[in-house]
Design a protein around this motif. Structure first.
Motif, PDB file in Angstrom:
ATOM      1  N   LEU A 150      -2.656  12.066  -0.959  1.00 20.26           N
ATOM      2  CA  LEU A 150      -2.916  13.404  -0.438  1.00 20.26           C
ATOM      3  C   LEU A 150      -2.904  14.347  -1.635  1.00 20.26           C
ATOM      4  O   LEU A 150      -2.070  14.197  -2.538  1.00 20.26           O
ATOM      5  CB  LEU A 150      -1.817  13.823   0.549  1.00 20.26           C
ATOM      6  N   ASP A 151      -3.776  15.319  -1.646  1.00 23.30           N
ATOM      7  CA  ASP A 151      -3.819  16.244  -2.773  1.00 23.30           C
ATOM      8  C   ASP A 151      -2.731  17.295  -2.594  1.00 23.30           C
ATOM      9  O   ASP A 151      -2.987  18.478  -2.340  1.00 23.30           O
ATOM     10  CB  ASP A 151      -5.195  16.884  -2.897  1.00 23.30           C
ATOM     11  N   THR A 189       2.173  30.333   8.324  1.00 26.68           N
ATOM     12  CA  THR A 189       1.167  29.975   7.333  1.00 26.68           C
ATOM     13  C   THR A 189       1.656  28.691   6.665  1.00 26.68           C
ATOM     14  O   THR A 189       2.800  28.613   6.216  1.00 26.68           O
ATOM     15  CB  THR A 189       1.018  31.089   6.283  1.00 26.68           C
ATOM     16  N   THR A 190       0.801  27.679   6.619  1.00 27.78           N
ATOM     17  CA  THR A 190       1.258  26.377   6.150  1.00 27.78           C
ATOM     18  C   THR A 190       0.081  25.573   5.603  1.00 27.78           C
ATOM     19  O   THR A 190      -1.061  26.052   5.610  1.00 27.78           O
ATOM     20  CB  THR A 190       1.957  25.619   7.302  1.00 27.78           C
ATOM     21  N   VAL A 191       0.360  24.383   5.137  1.00 27.71           N
ATOM     22  CA  VAL A 191      -0.671  23.487   4.604  1.00 27.71           C
ATOM     23  C   VAL A 191      -0.839  22.320   5.554  1.00 27.71           C
ATOM     24  O   VAL A 191       0.136  21.642   5.886  1.00 27.71           O
ATOM     25  CB  VAL A 191      -0.296  22.976   3.196  1.00 27.71           C
ATOM     26  N   ARG A 192      -2.050  22.120   5.999  1.00 30.29           N
ATOM     27  CA  ARG A 192      -2.333  21.039   6.946  1.00 30.29           C
ATOM     28  C   ARG A 192      -2.555  19.731   6.199  1.00 30.29           C
ATOM     29  O   ARG A 192      -3.417  19.638   5.322  1.00 30.29           O
ATOM     30  CB  ARG A 192      -3.552  21.374   7.803  1.00 30.29           C
ATOM     31  N   LEU A 193      -1.759  18.723   6.565  1.00 29.39           N
ATOM     32  CA  LEU A 193      -1.892  17.378   6.009  1.00 29.39           C
ATOM     33  C   LEU A 193      -2.466  16.466   7.086  1.00 29.39           C
ATOM     34  O   LEU A 193      -1.964  16.449   8.214  1.00 29.39           O
ATOM     35  CB  LEU A 193      -0.526  16.849   5.564  1.00 29.39           C
ATOM     36  N   ILE A 214       0.865  -1.177   0.000  1.00 33.16           N
ATOM     37  CA  ILE A 214       0.000   0.000   0.000  1.00 33.16           C
ATOM     38  C   ILE A 214       0.904   1.229   0.000  1.00 33.16           C
ATOM     39  O   ILE A 214       1.745   1.385   0.893  1.00 33.16           O
ATOM     40  CB  ILE A 214      -0.918   0.043   1.244  1.00 33.16           C
ATOM     41  N   MET A 215       0.742   2.089  -0.993  1.00 36.06           N
ATOM     42  CA  MET A 215       1.573   3.282  -1.117  1.00 36.06           C
ATOM     43  C   MET A 215       0.799   4.509  -0.631  1.00 36.06           C
ATOM     44  O   MET A 215      -0.343   4.735  -1.030  1.00 36.06           O
ATOM     45  CB  MET A 215       2.000   3.481  -2.563  1.00 36.06           C
ATOM     46  N   LEU A 216       1.444   5.289   0.236  1.00 37.58           N
ATOM     47  CA  LEU A 216       0.865   6.524   0.755  1.00 37.58           C
ATOM     48  C   LEU A 216       1.620   7.715   0.175  1.00 37.58           C
ATOM     49  O   LEU A 216       2.856   7.709   0.151  1.00 37.58           O
ATOM     50  CB  LEU A 216       0.957   6.576   2.281  1.00 37.58           C
ATOM     51  N   ASP A 217       0.901   8.733  -0.270  1.00 40.29           N
ATOM     52  CA  ASP A 217       1.528   9.960  -0.759  1.00 40.29           C
ATOM     53  C   ASP A 217       2.592   9.620  -1.797  1.00 40.29           C
ATOM     54  O   ASP A 217       3.773   9.964  -1.639  1.00 40.29           O
ATOM     55  CB  ASP A 217       2.133  10.732   0.423  1.00 40.29           C
TER      56      ASP A 217
END
Length: 346
Positions: free
Chosen positions: A168-169, A295-299, A151-154
């Motif tokens: 993840l987008d 300021t950042t992107v929440r994963l 199973i591959m993530l990201d």
């Protein structure tokens, strides 16, 4: 009330559970093995579970594993054990695994590039499957050779070797960063790019380049850096002191790099965000520990782990894994603002 441990000779057996529930031992095995749907009525399944709970029945996992040919163990391969994101992925995967009587072994592969060696004499004999987070395609060749569900993530959507993928987008996350800074009026950017050859960072670079390039009068300079604060500080130093007009925004592939960029800004006498905006990626604990907050992107790291483990369980049971990518979200904080009217050189 806690049930006192019973001697082995006094422990209830599946036959005892079957007798108490008024069903066959085969039915008990189906229900307690969570394979009863479509074979046993829900009322019967409830009756079996109540009987097992009432008797304090504990299944003989060793015997069950031999019967099923499973070890009930999954391997989670990550690029680094010290990165908070992967710790959270593990937390999510382990929580789902525990609900199904599985364990998760955490195993690092350097920088996600590898190679990730078979951690056991034979992974196939020791594991039921592998979950790999943010790994380069060639990093898992040895584990693919073990012929285990992967199973591959990201990871790269074009890689079809995995039994299932949880995405993840990432590209949308970088587009959200670019749109945020462009709307504030920024036109001169530096991209502090993680110096790691993997899909997730390639996708970030491409999305930033495309989003910024679509607006006339913009420019992006890319500077590579290892994923640590010191490297981020040095990369930002090179970018902010280079010849030409100084950039007004530093876009970082990771919150750790952003922390390094903020340190450089202070050393150069620049105020964040008055003179220079800085953005991160990941929303790690570090993002709210620095001042101003990033300021950042929440994963959704825990959800990535949960979905990854759920996908492995589905593959092992012959069911389709849940499709689709997980959304990511920009979190605007104090490290980004409109650029100064006259951005003079330091």
């Amino acid at each position: 009330m806690t049930r006192a441990p019973q001697p082995a000779s006094a422990r209830p057996t599946s036959r005892d559970v079957a007798r108490a529930a008024g069903v066959s031992q085969a039915t008990v095995s189906l229900v307690l093995g969570d394979k009863w749907r479509g074979r046993v009525s829900e009322a019967t399944a409830v009756r079996v579970r109540h009987a097992a709970d009432g008797l304090g029945y504990l299944p003989n996992l060793a015997a069950r594993q031999l019967r099923l040919g499973r070890t009930r163990t999954a391997l989670l391969v990550v690029p680094a054990l010290t990165n908070e994101f992967f710790a959270r992925v593990y937390t999510g995967a382990a929580a789902v695994a525990a609900e199904h009587g599985f364990g998760v072994v955490l195993y690092p592969s350097p920088d996600g590039v590898g190679p990730a060696r078979d951690p056991f004499a034979s992974a196939r004999a020791s594991l039921d499957g592998v979950i790999a987070s943010s790994m380069a395609a060639g990093a898992l060749d040895a584990l693919r050779g073990a012929d285990l569900p992967l199973i591959m993530l990201d990871s790269d959507p074009a890689d079809t070797s995995a039994a299932a993928r949880v995405g993840l987008d990432i590209a949308d996350g970088m587009r959200q960063v670019a749109d945020h800074l462009l709307a504030l009026g920024h036109r001169r950017f530096v991209h502090l790019a993680a110096d790691i050859d993997s899909w997730t960072f390639t996708a970030r670079a491409r999305a930033l380049r495309d989003a910024v390039g679509a607006v006339p009068g913009t420019r992006v300079r890319t500077v590579g850096a290892a994923l640590d604060v010191h490297a981020g500080r040095e990369a930002a130093q090179r970018a902010l002191t280079a010849a030409g007009p100084r950039p007004t925004a530093v876009v970082c592939d990771d919150d750790v790099l952003a922390a390094g960029a903020c340190k450089t800004a202070r050393r150069l006498g620049l105020r964040v965000p008055d003179d220079l905006s800085v953005t991160g990626f990941g929303d790690l604990a570090l993002a709210t520990a620095v001042e101003p907050e990033l300021t950042t992107v929440r994963l959704s790291a825990e959800q990535v782990g949960e979905r990854g483990m759920a996908a492995l369980l589905a593959v092992l049971d012959g069911r389709p894994a849940q499709p689709g990518s997980l959304p990511v979200h920009l979190v605007a904080r104090g490290s980004s603002a409109s650029p100064p009217e006259n951005a003079e050189r330091v």
